[in-house]
Design a protein around this motif. Sequence first.
Motif, PDB file in Angstrom:
ATOM      1  N   ASN A   1      -9.960  -8.389  -0.424  1.00  0.00           N
ATOM      2  CA  ASN A   1      -9.083  -8.487  -1.339  1.00  0.00           C
ATOM      3  C   ASN A   1      -9.079 -10.012  -1.420  1.00  0.00           C
ATOM      4  O   ASN A   1      -8.682 -10.547  -2.742  1.00  0.00           O
ATOM      5  CB  ASN A   1      -7.682  -8.182  -0.812  1.00  0.00           C
ATOM      6  CG  ASN A   1      -6.708  -8.463  -1.357  1.00  0.00           C
ATOM      7  OD1 ASN A   1      -6.318  -8.257  -2.884  1.00  0.00           O
ATOM      8  ND2 ASN A   1      -5.656  -9.388  -1.066  1.00  0.00           N
TER       9      ASN A   1
ATOM     10  N   ASP B   1      -6.072  -9.853  -9.825  1.00  0.00           N
ATOM     11  CA  ASP B   1      -5.554  -8.814 -10.552  1.00  0.00           C
ATOM     12  C   ASP B   1      -6.428  -7.449 -10.178  1.00  0.00           C
ATOM     13  O   ASP B   1      -6.199  -6.486 -10.627  1.00  0.00           O
ATOM     14  CB  ASP B   1      -5.634  -8.914 -11.977  1.00  0.00           C
ATOM     15  CG  ASP B   1      -7.161  -9.072 -12.426  1.00  0.00           C
ATOM     16  OD1 ASP B   1      -7.802  -9.342 -11.741  1.00  0.00           O
ATOM     17  OD2 ASP B   1      -7.204  -8.730 -13.824  1.00  0.00           O
TER      18      ASP B   1
ATOM     19  N   GLU C   1      -6.920  -4.191  -7.524  1.00  0.00           N
ATOM     20  CA  GLU C   1      -5.979  -3.310  -6.951  1.00  0.00           C
ATOM     21  C   GLU C   1      -6.622  -2.794  -5.776  1.00  0.00           C
ATOM     22  O   GLU C   1      -7.819  -2.097  -5.849  1.00  0.00           O
ATOM     23  CB  GLU C   1      -5.767  -2.275  -7.767  1.00  0.00           C
ATOM     24  CG  GLU C   1      -4.524  -1.336  -7.651  1.00  0.00           C
ATOM     25  CD  GLU C   1      -4.203  -0.382  -8.576  1.00  0.00           C
ATOM     26  OE1 GLU C   1      -4.283   0.767  -8.449  1.00  0.00           O
ATOM     27  OE2 GLU C   1      -3.904  -0.773  -9.793  1.00  0.00           O
TER      28      GLU C   1
ATOM     29  N   HIS D   1      -6.910   0.189  -2.321  1.00  0.00           N
ATOM     30  CA  HIS D   1      -6.276   0.980  -1.870  1.00  0.00           C
ATOM     31  C   HIS D   1      -6.936   1.341  -0.436  1.00  0.00           C
ATOM     32  O   HIS D   1      -8.153   1.077  -0.229  1.00  0.00           O
ATOM     33  CB  HIS D   1      -6.872   2.371  -2.854  1.00  0.00           C
ATOM     34  CG  HIS D   1      -6.145   2.438  -4.062  1.00  0.00           C
ATOM     35  ND1 HIS D   1      -5.769   3.745  -4.737  1.00  0.00           N
ATOM     36  CD2 HIS D   1      -5.596   1.477  -4.787  1.00  0.00           C
ATOM     37  CE1 HIS D   1      -5.394   3.550  -5.958  1.00  0.00           C
ATOM     38  NE2 HIS D   1      -5.162   2.007  -5.991  1.00  0.00           N
TER      39      HIS D   1
ATOM     40  N   SER E   1      -1.943  -1.370  -2.596  1.00  0.00           N
ATOM     41  CA  SER E   1      -1.411  -0.760  -3.870  1.00  0.00           C
ATOM     42  C   SER E   1      -1.252   0.656  -3.583  1.00  0.00           C
ATOM     43  O   SER E   1      -0.308   1.145  -4.142  1.00  0.00           O
ATOM     44  CB  SER E   1      -1.799  -1.295  -5.257  1.00  0.00           C
ATOM     45  OG  SER E   1      -3.159  -0.447  -5.377  1.00  0.00           O
TER      46      SER E   1
ATOM     47  N   ARG F   1       8.850  -5.301  -0.381  1.00  0.00           N
ATOM     48  CA  ARG F   1       8.152  -4.450  -1.413  1.00  0.00           C
ATOM     49  C   ARG F   1       8.572  -2.709  -1.157  1.00  0.00           C
ATOM     50  O   ARG F   1       9.062  -2.488  -0.039  1.00  0.00           O
ATOM     51  CB  ARG F   1       6.491  -4.640  -1.246  1.00  0.00           C
ATOM     52  CG  ARG F   1       6.020  -5.709  -1.078  1.00  0.00           C
ATOM     53  CD  ARG F   1       4.524  -5.729  -0.835  1.00  0.00           C
ATOM     54  NE  ARG F   1       3.785  -4.596  -2.078  1.00  0.00           N
ATOM     55  CZ  ARG F   1       2.639  -4.081  -1.946  1.00  0.00           C
ATOM     56  NH1 ARG F   1       1.870  -4.076  -0.822  1.00  0.00           N
ATOM     57  NH2 ARG F   1       2.144  -3.148  -2.970  1.00  0.00           N
TER      58      ARG F   1
ATOM     59  N   ILE G   1       5.848   0.391  -0.902  1.00  0.00           N
ATOM     60  CA  ILE G   1       4.643   0.804  -0.750  1.00  0.00           C
ATOM     61  C   ILE G   1       4.317   1.994  -1.130  1.00  0.00           C
ATOM     62  O   ILE G   1       4.996   2.891  -0.367  1.00  0.00           O
ATOM     63  CB  ILE G   1       3.976   0.423   0.610  1.00  0.00           C
ATOM     64  CG1 ILE G   1       3.893  -1.151   0.884  1.00  0.00           C
ATOM     65  CG2 ILE G   1       2.486   0.764   0.708  1.00  0.00           C
ATOM     66  CD1 ILE G   1       3.576  -1.562   2.366  1.00  0.00           C
ATOM     67  N   ASN G   2       3.714   2.538  -1.981  1.00  0.00           N
ATOM     68  CA  ASN G   2       3.305   3.862  -2.481  1.00  0.00           C
ATOM     69  C   ASN G   2       2.276   4.224  -1.587  1.00  0.00           C
ATOM     70  O   ASN G   2       1.345   3.783  -1.090  1.00  0.00           O
ATOM     71  CB  ASN G   2       2.758   3.959  -4.054  1.00  0.00           C
ATOM     72  CG  ASN G   2       3.560   3.560  -5.183  1.00  0.00           C
ATOM     73  OD1 ASN G   2       4.962   3.638  -4.848  1.00  0.00           O
ATOM     74  ND2 ASN G   2       3.184   3.161  -6.170  1.00  0.00           N
TER      75      ASN G   2
END
Length: 221
Positions: A56, A62, A64, A66, A84, A107, A109-110
Amino acid sequence: MGYIADNLKKIKSEIPADVTLIAVTKTHPVSLIKEAYAANHKIFGENKVQELVSKNTELPSDSEWHLIGHLQSNKVKHIAPFVSLIHSVDSFKLLEEVNKQALKNSRIINCLLQIYIASEETKFGLNFTEAESLLSSTQFTELQNIKIVGLMGMATNTADTTQIQREFKELKNFFDTIQTHHTENCNIKTLSMGMSSDYKIAINEGSNMIRVGSAIFGNRN
Ligand SMILES: *Cc1c(COP(=O)(O)O)cnc(C)c1O
């Protein structure tokens, strides 16, 4: 154009527009990931926390990231600032820790619940009953810094495509029924299933997110 750009183009031409492709970068060097990025692919998946963190930092902001592999509670803090989507939530304890670290980072977090659908003992995940009771518990509704946005599953590693298809079908059925669990922190829309060897079967069975490594980057050592 290099082979990575070619592979991405080919896969994207074969899958419906509403299916999200996650390029799985595990074991592959940053130089190759940058090739994918240069071909305008910016969504990546890693199964190890350390790799996720270091890759990362080396990719443009920009991109993303996982987390798709098994996650230990004590490592959540390292990914909480930027991850993300976490595909591999398999316990309430882990979810509590994700919530705590998300709060620290201001945040939400999904997350996906990882569901166990394979016939192999080695795979992680919740069964349908466990997933249902997790989402129905009052403790769950108190977690304000996570959001469950879907489910993830891995089929058995077998050449028996009928078995793979059956496992994906079972997960899709569960996905359809669990969607009624719509709360502040739960809105189930994403069904992450399918890898290089079985993503076509997965999409036929209703997947809308596939995690593809070797079909993009080549075989791992
Ligand atoms: C490695 C991995 C993938 C991708 O596997 P390929 O066979 O290389 O496409 C997908 N999901 C998870 C959880 C993985 O660990």
